[in-house]
Scaffold this motif. Structure first.
Motif, PDB file in Angstrom:
ATOM      1  N   HIS A  41       4.658  -0.500  -4.387  1.00  0.00           N
ATOM      2  CA  HIS A  41       5.918  -0.803  -3.710  1.00  0.00           C
ATOM      3  C   HIS A  41       7.022  -0.102  -4.489  1.00  0.00           C
ATOM      4  N   SER A  43      10.483   0.609  -2.809  1.00  0.00           N
ATOM      5  CA  SER A  43      11.890   0.502  -2.401  1.00  0.00           C
ATOM      6  C   SER A  43      12.574  -0.597  -3.212  1.00  0.00           C
ATOM      7  N   GLU A 138      -7.537  -7.527   0.767  1.00  0.00           N
ATOM      8  CA  GLU A 138      -7.354  -8.281  -0.486  1.00  0.00           C
ATOM      9  C   GLU A 138      -8.644  -8.965  -0.938  1.00  0.00           C
ATOM     10  N   LYS A 253       7.683  -1.233  10.823  1.00  0.00           N
ATOM     11  CA  LYS A 253       7.132   0.037  11.303  1.00  0.00           C
ATOM     12  C   LYS A 253       6.273  -0.188  12.558  1.00  0.00           C
TER      13      LYS A 253
END
Ligand code: UD1
Length: 374
Positions: A41, A43, A138, A253
């Motif tokens: 990650h 941003s 996961e 998105k």
């Protein structure tokens, strides 16, 4: 001087590491703790804000890997992390949770031999959790990481049972509690600083908080449409209840890709926001009437805070939250969800209890064990 490297990369890793870092800092003369950020990650809203709010130092090394396909993301982390581990020669690598960064780092560590011919030991924080659903990325990450780890730090009794069943050596398993709850407990009082309720013009216990990001929900048009209908039924049950929906970049998105943006925006009472920082999100969780989510960590945070949580998944790797906590596993079953919302609205929803060892002391237990072992 011993050297420990912590590897983090995605949003839920940061709050799991923060209390461990704080505890290790008390032993600076004995232990050097390096933080490696993979950049999974990247941003500000998904990463940097957590470092500043959790009072973490900047990462010692940033791998800048970013978003890629699953294979490319893990492969790039592995290539870059291998160089670091060869150079730094740590005595231990600590990994957190179940994200791609967790598994990539543990595979690399267990393949590098020290001068004594042994692999670098791995400590897995939040070990043993199993959804028994291998379609979840996961779940694969959790299983691989656990097989490779030397120290398996477990948050809830099911984790201990799962590891035993998988034949993991009993001496490697440590039931220590939950470092994410350590963070939550510590930072609860700091939420007073957050003005998020005012900013969103909402009031305590008058809104539902919703988060969606699992590929099984976010990447399916059919399932996003079902979630739209669930939001609409919240309106029908109580037109006064606002819905706060901080949208994960993945979900945004996909909403755009499937042409669903307008349909979401048209839902009455729906407040769509960017991903939020740790303190704002905590403030929203603790004051919500209820939470609708497919996140793993939020099931635990709501159980600790005793806030009703409806989980939009078919299973959970955190069964303690539904067995004794405030969580109900609903899938996308609209009838079950509306029944549960009615129970919440009429004060009939179940009350939860706090799971054992979720007391804010997990990181202390972990560091105490490691000080003896490494
Ligand atoms: C990852 C974890 C998941 C965790 C979640 C928390 C894995 C397999 N999944 O899922 O377990 O619950 O993080 O958020 O590791 N993106 C941005 N900005 C960012 C990061 C991501 O815009 O800072 C976008 C990218 O376009 C990317 C998408 O989000 O394609 C998904 O990111 P990715 O890291 O692949 O997985 P998550 O869905 O975030």
């Amino acid at each position: 001087m011993k050297k420990i490297i912590s590897v983090v990369g995605a949003r839920p890793n940061f709050m799991k590491m923060a209390p461990v870092h704080k505890e290790l800092s008390k032993y600076k003369s004995k232990i050097k703790h390096l933080i490696i950020h993979t950049g999974q990650h990247y941003s500000r809203g998904m990463s940097d804000v957590f470092f500043s709010e959790l009072e973490l130092p900047n990462p010692d090394i940033h791998l800048g890997v970013g978003s890629k396909s699953h294979a490319e993301q893990k492969a790039r982390i592995m290539v870059e992390f291998e160089k670091i581990i060869i150079k730094e020669k740590p005595d231990l690598v600590m990994v957190y949770g179940d994200v791609n960064s967790t598994t990539a780092a543990s595979i690399v560590s267990s393949k590098i031999l020290s001068e004594e011919g042994r692999p670098v030991p791995v400590a897995h924080i939040e070990s043993g959790l199993r959804s028994f659903d291998k379609s979840m990325p996961e779940e694969i990450n959790r299983m691989i990481t656990d097989i490779l780890s030397e120290y398996l730090f477990v948050t809830e009794p099911s984790g201990v049972r799962n590891l035993r069943q998988e034949g993991i050596d009993e001496k490697k398993i440590f039931f220590v509690g939950n470092t994410m709850i350590d963070s939550l407990k510590f930072y609860l009082k700091k939420t007073a600083k957050s003005s998020i309720l005012k900013e969103l013009c909402i009031s305590e216990k008058n809104y539902a908080l919703a988060t969606i990001h699992r590929p099984s929900n976010a990447d399916s048009k059919v399932n996003l449409n079902k979630i739209l209908n669930i939001f609409k039924s919240i309106n029908k049950i109580n037109p006064e209840t606002e819905i706060v929906f901080p949208v994960h970049p993945r979900t945004l998105k996909m909403i755009e890709k499937f042409g669903l943006r307008k349909s979401f925006e048209e839902i009455k009472n729906l407040i769509i926001t960017d991903p939020l920082g740790y303190l704002d999100f905590l403030k929203l969780t603790m004051n919500a009437k209820y939470v609708i989510t497919d996140s793993g960590g939020i099931q635990e945070e709501t159980t600790y805070l005793q806030i009703p949580c409806l989980t939009l998944r078919e299973n959970t790797e955190r069964p303690v939250t539904s067995e004794i906590g405030t969580n109900v596993i609903c899938g996308l079953n609209e009838r079950l969800i509306t029944r549960k919302i009615r129970e919440i609205e009429s004060g009939k929803f179940k009350k939860g209890r706090t799971p054992r060892l979720w007391d804010g002391e997990a990181a202390k237990r972990i560091v105490k064990i490691l000080l003896k072992k490494i």
